[in-house]
Scaffold this motif. Sequence first.
Motif, PDB file in Angstrom:
ATOM      1  N   UNK A  27      -7.371   3.596   4.334  1.00 27.44           N
ATOM      2  CA  UNK A  27      -6.645   4.558   3.506  1.00 27.44           C
ATOM      3  C   UNK A  27      -7.467   5.840   3.399  1.00 27.44           C
ATOM      4  N   UNK A  28      -6.775   6.954   3.471  1.00 22.06           N
ATOM      5  CA  UNK A  28      -7.411   8.244   3.193  1.00 22.06           C
ATOM      6  C   UNK A  28      -6.668   8.892   2.037  1.00 22.06           C
ATOM      7  N   UNK A  29      -7.364   9.089   0.932  1.00 19.82           N
ATOM      8  CA  UNK A  29      -6.796   9.740  -0.238  1.00 19.82           C
ATOM      9  C   UNK A  29      -7.932  10.336  -1.068  1.00 19.82           C
ATOM     10  N   UNK A  41       2.456   6.185  -1.966  1.00 20.16           N
ATOM     11  CA  UNK A  41       3.503   7.195  -1.838  1.00 20.16           C
ATOM     12  C   UNK A  41       3.084   8.263  -0.838  1.00 20.16           C
ATOM     13  N   UNK A  42       3.197   9.536  -1.243  1.00 16.62           N
ATOM     14  CA  UNK A  42       2.802  10.641  -0.363  1.00 16.62           C
ATOM     15  C   UNK A  42       1.429  11.203  -0.733  1.00 16.62           C
ATOM     16  N   UNK A  43       0.669  10.427  -1.512  1.00 23.22           N
ATOM     17  CA  UNK A  43      -0.643  10.904  -1.961  1.00 23.22           C
ATOM     18  C   UNK A  43      -1.765  10.479  -1.030  1.00 23.22           C
ATOM     19  N   UNK A  63       0.838  -1.207   0.000  1.00 25.23           N
ATOM     20  CA  UNK A  63       0.000   0.000   0.000  1.00 25.23           C
ATOM     21  C   UNK A  63       0.871   1.253   0.000  1.00 25.23           C
ATOM     22  N   UNK A  64       1.882   1.267   0.828  1.00 23.80           N
ATOM     23  CA  UNK A  64       2.764   2.438   0.911  1.00 23.80           C
ATOM     24  C   UNK A  64       3.519   2.659  -0.389  1.00 23.80           C
ATOM     25  N   UNK A  65       3.877   1.568  -1.066  1.00 23.49           N
ATOM     26  CA  UNK A  65       4.598   1.686  -2.333  1.00 23.49           C
ATOM     27  C   UNK A  65       3.720   2.333  -3.402  1.00 23.49           C
TER      28      UNK A  65
END
Length: 139
Positions: free
Chosen positions: A108-110, A61-63, A56-58
């Motif tokens: 996840x929050x995006x 990213x920073x989004x 998930x982090x891959x």
Amino acid sequence: MLQPAKLKHRKWMKGKRLKKGIATSNIDLNFGNYGLKSLENKYLKNTQIEAGLKEIKRILGKKGRVWLKIFPYLSRTKKPEGVRMGGGKGDIDHYATLVRPGTIIFEIETHNDDLAKEALKSAGCKLPIKTKIIHKDEI
């Protein structure tokens, strides 16, 4: 690696069987707007949880932000190959947690919906259970 810092007992009893039934706690989205929900009973190892989180982090990213809603607290032991019966309980091999149907594993929050769905789908492929992607509006 995900493992508890301090335990009351280093080696726990295994228990008689998987606790059947639907989850009653950790079933709502509290932080994010997307989540990965479990559909099966299973013990998840710390390495499997870590692999899903890393995936998930891959992708995100920073989004976006990620929350891990479960933690491996049960110690699992194993005796080495070629050791005869007796001699006590084996050394700790890994840590695990019991996941029931309905438990939220990741949140996840995006703002990018496609990116969130892609990240959660990829993380679900890393886990040995059937999962479902849920959205806050659907609940």
